[in-house]
Design a protein around this motif. Structure first.
Motif, PDB file in Angstrom:
ATOM      1  N   ASP A  32       0.806  -1.211   0.000  1.00  0.00           N
ATOM      2  CA  ASP A  32       0.000   0.000   0.000  1.00  0.00           C
ATOM      3  C   ASP A  32       0.846   1.271   0.000  1.00  0.00           C
ATOM      4  OD1 ASP A  32      -2.535   1.362   0.102  1.00  0.00           O
ATOM      5  OD2 ASP A  32      -2.108   1.827   2.201  1.00  0.00           O
ATOM      6  N   LEU A  33       1.973   1.242   0.711  1.00  0.00           N
ATOM      7  CA  LEU A  33       2.820   2.428   0.829  1.00  0.00           C
ATOM      8  C   LEU A  33       3.948   2.448  -0.203  1.00  0.00           C
ATOM      9  CD1 LEU A  33       3.072   2.531   4.729  1.00  0.00           C
ATOM     10  CD2 LEU A  33       1.595   3.927   3.270  1.00  0.00           C
ATOM     11  N   HIS A  34       4.052   1.363  -0.988  1.00  0.00           N
ATOM     12  CA  HIS A  34       5.051   1.270  -2.063  1.00  0.00           C
ATOM     13  C   HIS A  34       6.483   1.367  -1.521  1.00  0.00           C
ATOM     14  CE1 HIS A  34       1.641   1.633  -4.753  1.00  0.00           C
ATOM     15  NE2 HIS A  34       1.309   2.768  -4.187  1.00  0.00           N
ATOM     16  N   THR A  40       9.338  -1.402   5.702  1.00  0.00           N
ATOM     17  CA  THR A  40       8.179  -1.467   6.586  1.00  0.00           C
ATOM     18  C   THR A  40       8.578  -2.059   7.938  1.00  0.00           C
ATOM     19  OG1 THR A  40       7.553  -3.577   5.576  1.00  0.00           O
ATOM     20  CG2 THR A  40       6.458  -1.621   4.759  1.00  0.00           C
ATOM     21  N   THR A  88      -3.357   8.796   7.062  1.00  0.00           N
ATOM     22  CA  THR A  88      -2.289   9.261   6.179  1.00  0.00           C
ATOM     23  C   THR A  88      -1.982   8.272   5.061  1.00  0.00           C
ATOM     24  OG1 THR A  88      -0.008  10.078   6.098  1.00  0.00           O
ATOM     25  CG2 THR A  88      -0.445   8.250   7.587  1.00  0.00           C
ATOM     26  N   PRO A  89      -1.682   8.776   3.855  1.00  0.00           N
ATOM     27  CA  PRO A  89      -1.224   7.903   2.768  1.00  0.00           C
ATOM     28  C   PRO A  89       0.300   7.888   2.656  1.00  0.00           C
ATOM     29  CG  PRO A  89      -1.810  10.035   1.875  1.00  0.00           C
ATOM     30  CD  PRO A  89      -2.011  10.129   3.366  1.00  0.00           C
ATOM     31  N   ASN A  90       0.972   8.567   3.578  1.00  0.00           N
ATOM     32  CA  ASN A  90       2.400   8.839   3.454  1.00  0.00           C
ATOM     33  C   ASN A  90       3.207   7.992   4.439  1.00  0.00           C
ATOM     34  OD1 ASN A  90       4.934  10.544   4.267  1.00  0.00           O
ATOM     35  ND2 ASN A  90       4.322  11.330   2.265  1.00  0.00           N
ATOM     36  N   TYR A  91       4.230   7.318   3.938  1.00  0.00           N
ATOM     37  CA  TYR A  91       5.081   6.479   4.792  1.00  0.00           C
ATOM     38  C   TYR A  91       5.787   7.300   5.862  1.00  0.00           C
ATOM     39  CZ  TYR A  91       9.132   3.602   6.124  1.00  0.00           C
ATOM     40  OH  TYR A  91      10.095   2.925   6.835  1.00  0.00           O
ATOM     41  N   ALA A  92       6.315   8.471   5.499  1.00  0.00           N
ATOM     42  CA  ALA A  92       7.061   9.295   6.452  1.00  0.00           C
ATOM     43  C   ALA A  92       6.156   9.757   7.596  1.00  0.00           C
ATOM     44  CB  ALA A  92       7.675  10.499   5.738  1.00  0.00           C
ATOM     45  N   VAL A  93       4.925  10.139   7.267  1.00  0.00           N
ATOM     46  CA  VAL A  93       3.989  10.578   8.315  1.00  0.00           C
ATOM     47  C   VAL A  93       3.652   9.408   9.232  1.00  0.00           C
ATOM     48  CG1 VAL A  93       1.667  11.458   8.774  1.00  0.00           C
ATOM     49  CG2 VAL A  93       3.029  12.432   6.905  1.00  0.00           C
ATOM     50  N   ARG A 157      -5.508  -0.067   7.678  1.00  0.00           N
ATOM     51  CA  ARG A 157      -5.996   1.118   8.391  1.00  0.00           C
ATOM     52  C   ARG A 157      -7.106   0.750   9.373  1.00  0.00           C
ATOM     53  NH1 ARG A 157      -3.716   5.330   5.447  1.00  0.00           N
ATOM     54  NH2 ARG A 157      -3.012   4.627   3.381  1.00  0.00           N
TER      55      ARG A 157
END
Length: 399
Positions: A32-34, A40, A88-93, A157
């Motif tokens: 999902d986060l590519h 991960t 969030t859709p963002n890995y960093a967040v 999620r």
């Protein structure tokens, strides 16, 4: 046991589900986060980094706080980080929310441990902590497989939203059972005494044992889902069941360890760590056989978690009347292991060693941990207490 002890165990179950569930969600998060599986896996290490820093910092910051207030605040922030992570859709967040959530989770552990120590006699501390830590093993039995199933069928999620809801339930329990008043000034720990305790070299040896044992557990545990799918050959739908067996083994192990750790801490540690080391090597050999690998994984949970009450009880005993900062530092030691374990495993996977190599790494760190236990058992039985006087190391006992 006072009802509050079980409520704190429920609270650890709510938060521990989040701590553990990523081990079963790595494939879904990666897709999902590519990002890669090792990347991960760093979300697990990031959580541990937050706990590593949060335990001592929040233990000191909340020395004079109402324990009820501190526990409620930590649970509220933890819930909010999971709401943010789910959105969030963002890995960093997501990485940042894991660190922040872990920071307050560590504070919860520190305050909860001191609360438990104050609620029960010294002879029942390990057993009481096994009840609280039992919330983490129930999270392994129920929360981890349930989170994995949710991730596979409803998206990862959904698991985050569920953890946030569990935290709200835990807040209600804390509000109902933990006294709201501030600690009595006469019995409030003093920072000077807490820092003086840390001069005890025995404590640092105990912290080292904690870190090494946890590293041994997490090297394998962090990558159980991809190991079971890619090496053992199980289908993704079978992974939650295997994780539940691991959790059941953990629950049995921590229950037995809690009953022996107060009287026989060194025997408990030696047996648990030796079993953990042998089984890790066995997994490296049998990872390709479904029946053998699943059996070994269940036993790994039992022997690994059997050490937990003894690791905590030894620190309580060595810290004497100033346990807050020592206990927090021990939680940081747990999280050194939680940080290093996935990192070591990720290095091996990235180097192309394959998932069975994780077992050999765990066997090596387990034998190192066993060495620290032998050294501690052979040391003279007296050590300086927090007042600078010579005190008996009560954790040695019959062990």
């Amino acid at each position: 046991m006072p009802l509050a002890v079980y409520v704190l165990g429920l609270s650890i179950f709510a938060q521990g589900t989040s701590e553990l569930m990523l081990a079963g969600l790595l494939p879904e998060l990666s897709a999902d986060l590519h990002v890669s599986i090792p990347a991960t896996g760093l979300l697990i290490s990031a959580f541990a980094v937050g706990m590593l820093v949060g335990a001592p910092v929040l233990a000191v910051a909340t020395l004079t706080w109402s324990r009820c207030t501190a526990l409620l605040l930590f649970l509220a922030v933890f819930a909010l980080t999971h709401v943010a992570g789910a959105l969030t859709p963002n890995y960093a967040v997501l990485l940042i929310t894991r660190i922040v959530g872990a920071f307050v989770y560590a504070g919860f552990w520190s305050v909860a441990a001191v609360t438990v120590v104050a609620l029960v006699p010294a002879t029942a501390r390990a057993r009481a902590m096994s009840v609280v830590t039992g919330g983490l093993t129930i999270a392994t039995i129920v929360g981890l497989p349930a989170g994995t199933v949710m991730g596979q069928h409803l998206g990862w999620r959904t698991a985050f939203w569920t953890v946030a809801g569990l935290c709200v339930v835990a807040m209600a329990g804390v509000l109902a059972t933990i006294p709201a008043g501030r600690p009595d000034p006469a019995t409030t720990p003093r920072l000077r005494d807490e820092l003086r305790v840390l001069a005890n070299s025995r404590l640092w040896l105990a912290f080292g044992t904690t870190a090494l044992v946890t590293t041994t557990i997490l090297v394998v545990f962090s990558y159980l889902a991809p190991l079971l799918i890619q090496t053992t050959g199980l289908s993704p739908s079978a992974v939650p069941g295997v994780l539940a067996l691991y959790g059941l083994g953990s629950f049995i192990g921590i229950t037995l360890g809690g009953r022996t750790a107060d009287a026989l801490p060194f025997h408990t540690l030696f047996t648990g760590i030796a079993g953990l080391s042998v089984l890790s090597a066995a997994l490296a050999i049998t990872a390709g056989s479904p029946v053998l690998a699943v059996s070994v994984i269940a036993l790994l949970g039992g022997f690994g978690f059997a050490t937990n009450p003894a690791l905590n009880a030894r620190v309580f005993s060595l810290a004497g009347d100033a346990p807050t900062l020592a206990t927090a530092t021990n939680f940081s030691a747990f999280n050194v292991g939680i940080t290093v374990g996935p990192w070591l495993g990720g290095l091996a996977i990235d180097a192309g060693a394959g998932y069975p190599a994780l077992g050999w790494i765990a066997a090596a760190t387990g034998l190192t941990a066993l060495g620290t236990v032998v050294v501690a058992a052979l040391l003279p039985v007296s050590s300086p207490d927090h007042s600078g006087r010579c005190a008996t190391d009560r954790s040695r006992g019959a062990g």
